[in-house]
Design an enzyme around this catalytic site. Sequence first.
Site, mmCIF file in Angstrom:
data_model
loop_
_atom_site.group_PDB
_atom_site.id
_atom_site.type_symbol
_atom_site.label_atom_id
_atom_site.label_comp_id
_atom_site.label_asym_id
_atom_site.label_seq_id
_atom_site.Cartn_x
_atom_site.Cartn_y
_atom_site.Cartn_z
ATOM 1 N N LYS A 188 2.751 22.576 7.719
ATOM 2 C CA LYS A 188 4.150 22.504 7.495
ATOM 3 C C LYS A 188 4.679 24.023 7.810
ATOM 4 C CE LYS A 188 7.273 23.336 5.012
ATOM 5 N NZ LYS A 188 8.296 24.083 5.949
ATOM 6 N N GLU A 245 0.216 31.696 -2.998
ATOM 7 C CA GLU A 245 0.204 33.149 -2.588
ATOM 8 C C GLU A 245 1.935 33.619 -2.730
ATOM 9 O OE1 GLU A 245 -2.335 35.294 -2.182
ATOM 10 O OE2 GLU A 245 -3.807 33.889 -1.847
ATOM 11 N N CYS A 260 5.033 40.852 1.601
ATOM 12 C CA CYS A 260 4.759 40.309 0.010
ATOM 13 C C CYS A 260 4.199 41.704 -0.677
ATOM 14 C CB CYS A 260 4.103 39.160 -0.135
ATOM 15 S SG CYS A 260 2.492 39.263 0.899
ATOM 16 N N GLU A 265 12.430 41.197 -5.803
ATOM 17 C CA GLU A 265 11.840 41.351 -4.850
ATOM 18 C C GLU A 265 12.854 41.551 -3.668
ATOM 19 O OE1 GLU A 265 9.488 38.213 -2.772
ATOM 20 O OE2 GLU A 265 7.859 39.636 -2.271
HETATM 21 P P1 NAD Z 1 10.090 30.145 0.941
HETATM 22 O O1 NAD Z 1 9.454 30.020 -0.497
HETATM 23 O O2 NAD Z 1 11.528 30.079 1.006
HETATM 24 O O3 NAD Z 1 9.439 29.253 1.745
HETATM 25 C C1 NAD Z 1 8.282 29.352 2.351
HETATM 26 C C2 NAD Z 1 7.820 28.002 2.868
HETATM 27 O O4 NAD Z 1 7.609 26.983 1.830
HETATM 28 C C3 NAD Z 1 8.593 27.578 4.156
HETATM 29 O O5 NAD Z 1 7.760 26.870 4.889
HETATM 30 C C4 NAD Z 1 9.533 26.541 3.396
HETATM 31 O O6 NAD Z 1 10.060 25.845 4.220
HETATM 32 C C5 NAD Z 1 8.617 25.888 2.200
HETATM 33 N N1 NAD Z 1 9.290 25.542 0.913
HETATM 34 C C6 NAD Z 1 10.009 26.122 0.463
HETATM 35 N N2 NAD Z 1 10.442 25.293 -0.830
HETATM 36 C C7 NAD Z 1 9.532 24.391 -0.882
HETATM 37 C C8 NAD Z 1 9.563 22.997 -1.618
HETATM 38 N N3 NAD Z 1 9.924 23.073 -2.725
HETATM 39 N N4 NAD Z 1 8.453 22.341 -1.338
HETATM 40 C C9 NAD Z 1 7.703 22.455 -0.317
HETATM 41 N N5 NAD Z 1 7.968 23.445 0.646
HETATM 42 C C10 NAD Z 1 8.907 24.381 0.406
HETATM 43 O O7 NAD Z 1 9.899 31.851 1.211
HETATM 44 P P2 NAD Z 1 10.226 32.556 2.462
HETATM 45 O O8 NAD Z 1 11.521 33.130 2.228
HETATM 46 O O9 NAD Z 1 9.873 31.747 3.757
HETATM 47 O O10 NAD Z 1 9.032 33.709 2.772
HETATM 48 C C11 NAD Z 1 9.253 34.961 1.662
HETATM 49 C C12 NAD Z 1 8.529 34.986 0.462
HETATM 50 O O11 NAD Z 1 7.262 34.687 0.718
HETATM 51 C C13 NAD Z 1 8.667 36.155 -0.277
HETATM 52 O O12 NAD Z 1 8.811 36.048 -1.763
HETATM 53 C C14 NAD Z 1 7.313 36.688 -0.148
HETATM 54 O O13 NAD Z 1 6.531 37.674 -1.019
HETATM 55 C C15 NAD Z 1 6.403 35.598 0.004
HETATM 56 N N6 NAD Z 1 5.179 35.912 0.846
HETATM 57 C C16 NAD Z 1 3.853 36.108 -0.014
HETATM 58 C C17 NAD Z 1 2.575 36.496 0.719
HETATM 59 C C18 NAD Z 1 1.421 36.310 -0.255
HETATM 60 O O14 NAD Z 1 0.200 36.117 0.358
HETATM 61 N N7 NAD Z 1 1.427 36.590 -1.590
HETATM 62 C C19 NAD Z 1 2.807 36.664 2.020
HETATM 63 C C20 NAD Z 1 3.806 36.363 2.603
HETATM 64 C C21 NAD Z 1 4.978 36.295 1.977
#
Ligand code: NAD
Length: 488
Positions: A180, A254, A289, A388
Site C-alpha cells: 500500500k 521505520e 528521515c 521533525e
Molecule cells: P505518514 O506516516 O503520514 O504516511 C506513511 C504511509 O503510511 C502512507 O502510505 C500513509 O497512507 C500510511 N498511513 C498513515 N497512517 C496510517 C494508519 N493509521 N494505518 C495505515 N497506514 C497509514 O508519513 P509521510 O508523511 O508519508 O512520510 C514522512 C514520514 O516518514 C516522516 O516522519 C519520516 O521521518 C518518515 N520516514 C522514515 C524513514 C525511516 O526509514 N525511518 C524513511 C522515510 C521516511
Amino acid sequence: MGFTLPLSRDAFFIDGEWVTPSSSETIGIISPRTEEVVGTVPAGQPADIDRAVAAARKAFDHGPWPRMSVEERGAIMRKVAAYMRERGPEVAKLVSTEMGGPMSMLGRFPDGAGNLIDYYADLAKEVGFAHPRMGQVGPAVVRNEPVGVIGAITPWNGPLTLLLMKFAPALMAGCTMVSKPSPEAPLDAYVLADACAAAGLPAGVFNLVPAGREAGEHLVSHKDVDKIAFTGSTAAGRRIAEICGRDLRRVALELGGKSALIALDDADAAAVAKTAIPFGLGFNSGQACAALTRILVPARRQAEFVEALSAQMETLVTGDPFDLATTVGPMVAERQRTRIEGLIATGKPEGATLVRGGSRPTDLPRGWYVAPTLFCDVKNEMTIAREEIFGPVGVVIPYEGDDEEAIRIANDTPYGLAGAVFSPDIDRAYSVCQRVRAGTYGVNTFYIDPRLPFGGFKASGIGRENGKEGLLAFTETKTVLGLPEGIV
Ligand code: NAD
C-alpha cells in the site's frame, strides 16, 4: 518531459492480474513543481485490500513461492531486477514528477532498484535459511522460515526505494506481499508490479493497492496479514504498533528522526559543513528521515561554524527538479510546505537567530518551494530543535563545556535514527559515537548504505532494514530437534 511510463493507472495488481477497483474513487497525482494534477490512480477501499490479502494468503499457504528453493526464487527475482534496471531512468523521472525530488539525486543511480533486488538474491543464498546447531542436549537445525503475508506501507519521500527495501528481502525469504504505497507517490510501485508480471512472479506473491489511511488501517488490522512493514511518521507508527500489539501481529517500524551532528571542539568547520549541509538540508530537499538537522557546535566557535555552514549553503540550488543543476526541489505537498513554514515561524520568537532563508524563494512563484534555511543560537528546548521539520531547515545548537554536554544534547530527543561526530581524534570520536543512542552513526562522514542495517532507537522505530538484518526480519526462527546429524 516525454514519458513512456504512464502517469495514470486504472487497476490494482492482485493475484497476478490487473483487476478492476471496487469503487470509482480515484487519487489525483499532483506535481509539486507545477501544482497541477498530472495523473490518477484508483483509491483502494477495504474491499480491495481484502481481495489483495486473500491472494497473498493463498499464494503463501498453497502457492509454490515459499516452497521454492532460494535459487528458484532468485532466478525470478533477477528477472524483476532486469526489468527495473531497464526502466531505471524513466522511473527516476516518474518519482520526481510525483514527489518533486531533484533529478540530480534521483537520476544518479538508474541501476539502484535492480542492484538491490540482485543483492538480496545473492545474500539469501549466502546466508541460507537452515543451519545445524549444537544444543545442550543434542544437535538441532535452526531454520529461518518466511513470516508469511506482509503488509508493506510506505511513504512518499523515497517511494520506490523504501518499498524495495521490503519487497526484495521479504520475497527472497519466501514471503508474499500486499503493498500500500502513499497516495502522493504510488506510480513507481506500479512499475514494480509491471516488472513482477513481466518476470513471471507466481500469482499473488506481490499485490498492489494504493490507498489512503483508512484502507491502510484495514490492512494493518487484517487477520490474514502476518507482519506489517511500515515506513512513515512516528505518529502513524504508534497507531500501527497499537493495532499490531493488540493482535500480536509482527511489526517493523521505520519512523522519523531529529538527528544530531556533533562537531567536537577540534573539528574542522569546513569538513563539518560539507556533510551537515548536504545531509541536513539538501538531501531529498530536506525530506529525509535521517537528515542531520541538529548541528551541535562548541559555543566559543559558533561564529566560525555558522560562517562555514552558510558558505556551504551557497552550493545548494533551489529550483525545478528536472533541471540537473537543482539540488533542492519543491516540498511534496502544499500542506507540507505550510507545516514547514509554521515551524520556521516559531524560530525567532523562541530566541533563535535566522542565518539564511526563512521564506519562499521569490523567483519560484509556482511549486511548493521553501528556501534552504539555517538558524543559530538555538537551544535544544526550542520547537525547531525538537520537531521533525522534514524540509530544508537546519539548526545550529551551541554547547558549552565538554563532549559530555554534546552527547547529552544529542540524546535529548525522543528520536534515535542517525547521527555523526566530527573530530580528527578518532578514539575520542568513536567514544562519543558509542554513547549516542542512534541506529546509524558516521565518524567524520555520513551516508546510508543499502547493504548495512538501518533503523531507529527509541521513537525512530522498531527493527532494522537493509543488509542481513533486513532479510532475517522477514523470517521466523524454528528450532528442529531430533533430526539425525547431517540433515539440514
Ligand atoms: P505518514 O506516516 O503520514 O504516511 C506513511 C504511509 O503510511 C502512507 O502510505 C500513509 O497512507 C500510511 N498511513 C498513515 N497512517 C496510517 C494508519 N493509521 N494505518 C495505515 N497506514 C497509514 O508519513 P509521510 O508523511 O508519508 O512520510 C514522512 C514520514 O516518514 C516522516 O516522519 C519520516 O521521518 C518518515 N520516514 C522514515 C524513514 C525511516 O526509514 N525511518 C524513511 C522515510 C521516511
